[in-house]
Design an enzyme around this catalytic site. Structure first.
Site, PDB file in Angstrom:
ATOM      1  CG  ASP A  30      -1.552   5.781   2.684  1.00 52.87           C
ATOM      2  OD1 ASP A  30      -1.890   5.438   1.549  1.00 52.87           O
ATOM      3  OD2 ASP A  30      -2.342   6.359   3.462  1.00 52.87           O
ATOM      4  CG  ASP A  31       0.019   8.954   0.284  1.00 50.91           C
ATOM      5  OD1 ASP A  31       0.066   8.861  -0.955  1.00 50.91           O
ATOM      6  OD2 ASP A  31      -0.983   8.646   0.952  1.00 50.91           O
ATOM      7  CG  HIS A  58      -7.698   3.375  -0.258  1.00 52.67           C
ATOM      8  ND1 HIS A  58      -7.010   2.741  -1.254  1.00 52.67           N
ATOM      9  CD2 HIS A  58      -6.805   4.191   0.370  1.00 52.67           C
ATOM     10  CE1 HIS A  58      -5.753   3.156  -1.232  1.00 52.67           C
ATOM     11  NE2 HIS A  58      -5.592   4.035  -0.262  1.00 52.67           N
ATOM     12  CG  HIS A  77      -1.922   1.057   1.294  1.00 57.05           C
ATOM     13  ND1 HIS A  77      -3.076   0.966   2.037  1.00 57.05           N
ATOM     14  CD2 HIS A  77      -1.963   2.286   0.712  1.00 57.05           C
ATOM     15  CE1 HIS A  77      -3.781   2.080   1.912  1.00 57.05           C
ATOM     16  NE2 HIS A  77      -3.113   2.905   1.123  1.00 57.05           N
ATOM     17  CG  HIS A  97      -1.454   6.050  -2.647  1.00 56.62           C
ATOM     18  ND1 HIS A  97      -2.623   5.836  -3.339  1.00 56.62           N
ATOM     19  CD2 HIS A  97      -1.693   5.655  -1.369  1.00 56.62           C
ATOM     20  CE1 HIS A  97      -3.530   5.333  -2.516  1.00 56.62           C
ATOM     21  NE2 HIS A  97      -2.999   5.220  -1.319  1.00 56.62           N
ATOM     22  CD  GLU A 151      -7.414   6.780   4.514  1.00 56.32           C
ATOM     23  OE1 GLU A 151      -7.972   6.714   3.398  1.00 56.32           O
ATOM     24  OE2 GLU A 151      -6.313   7.363   4.694  1.00 56.32           O
TER      25      GLU A 151
END
Ligand code: ADE
Ligand code: ZN
Length: 346
Positions: A286-287, A205, A25, A27, A208
């Site tokens: 994630d980011d 997703h 996961h 991005h 969240e």
């Protein structure tokens, strides 16, 4: 059999950092560091509404998912050419390899770019070339998952899928990301059905910021193979039981959850409870450029704040990351053995 109780806690930090792991996961646009944002802006003759890297980084104070997404899409707007996408992914792979990531499944958001007139071919070819280079340079196995932006329409999702299909050999699946609240999974029922019929893997997703009902509709309507985030399942004991019984993976992103105020602090994160309930939880970044760290930073911050997590849980989380991946059974078996050797030697 590994005797986890015989491994002293003092070895935990080293194991978290050096053991092999998969990242499921991430991005890729969320790996764009401020330095690279400025470099690409200059290369492409674009001006940014920030004086310098420090001013941009200072803007990374988020109160929720949307406040982050606004800055994330602005950052991604410097990406214009095939070479830009390649450079971004290569920077991520170098960091991932340093964290002993041996397998990565990267999300990308083509609509963020096609909406600005960037051809989908530039996006996919740049990323696919980077995946091939990651194998050559870092012995890192990488693949791509195309995400639909859920704040846009289902028609727009069909449209970008059509544009991407000539490059079908370069992506293994589709996902669903962006603003969750008010955009339930069922909005994308038909496009996901088409993707499944095409033989693509499907993830989404859910849970969240959105309610447990979104996790249920991702499972029942989109028929996903993994839930991204999913942490709000804890609000429904029946759902937790269902996820555990089916070993449905949850790709959890601890630093992201704290930065986007899903939890007030890491000490309140529900990951230990989910793991104890038998869920196939994995740790992910994630980011990472926006949330304070890459995969090992997530592992270290999580284990530091949550003393109920020990060596056994570290091994379980890494094992889960391979189990939950879309790699072949043969590749998974090889990584499981590699992981066991790392812990057995500790
Ligand atoms: N796009 C990038 N990061 C995201 C996240 N954490 N949730 C939803 N969409 C995203
Ligand atoms: Zn995400």
């Amino acid at each position: 059999m590994i005797d986890f109780d015989a491994i002293p806690r003092s070895r935990l930090n080293g194991l978290l950092r050096s053991a092999p792991k998969a990242e499921l996961h991430i991005h890729i646009e969320g790996s764009l560091e401020p330095e690279l944002i400025f470099e690409l802006a200059q290369r492409n003759g674009l001006s940014l509404p920030y004086a310098n890297v420090n001013a941009l980084r200072a803007a990374y104070a988020f109160k929720d998912l949307q406040s982050f997404l606004d800055i994330y899409y602005a950052g991604a707007s410097v990406l214009r050419t095939e070479a830009d996408f390649h450079a971004m992914a290569m920077a991520y792979f170098a960091r991932a390899a340093a964290d002993h990531v041996v397998h990565a499944e990267l999300f990308f958001d083509p609509q963020t770019h096609t909406e600005r007139g960037v051809p989908v071919q530039a996006v996919i070819q740049g990323l696919a070339r980077a995946c091939a280079d990651a194998r050559r340079l870092h012995d890192l196995d990488a693949s791509l998952i195309l995400c639909f932006l859920r704040h846009l329409s289902e028609a727009a999702a069909f449209d970008v899928l059509e544009q991407a299909l000539p490059h079908r050999q370069h992506f293994i699946g589709v996902g669903l990301d962006s603003s969750e609240r008010g955009h339930p999974p069922e909005k994308f029922a038909r496009v996901f059905a088409k993707c499944r019929a095409l033989g693509l893997h499907v993830v989404a997703h859910a849970g969240e910021e959105g309610p447990p009902a979104y996790i249920e509709s991702a499972l029942d309507v989109l028929k996903v193979e993994r839930i991204d985030h999913g942490v709000r399942c804890v609000e429904s004991p029946a759902l937790v039981q269902r996820l555990a019984a089916s070993r449905m993976p949850l790709t959890v992103c601890p630093l992201s959850n704290v930065k986007l105020c899903v939890y007030p602090s890491m000490a309140q994160h529900q990951l230990p409870a989910l793991l104890a309930a038998g869920l196939c939880v994995t740790v992910n970044s994630d980011d990472p450029a926006y949330f304070g760290g890459y995969l090992n930073d997530n592992f270290v911050a999580t284990f530091e704040a949550l003393p109920q997590l020990g060596v056994r849980e570290a091994h379980q989380l890494m094992r889960n990351s391979f189990e939950a991946s879309f790699a072949s059974d043969q590749a998974k078996a090889g990584w499981h053995a590699q992981l066991d050797r790392a812990f057995a030697g500790a």
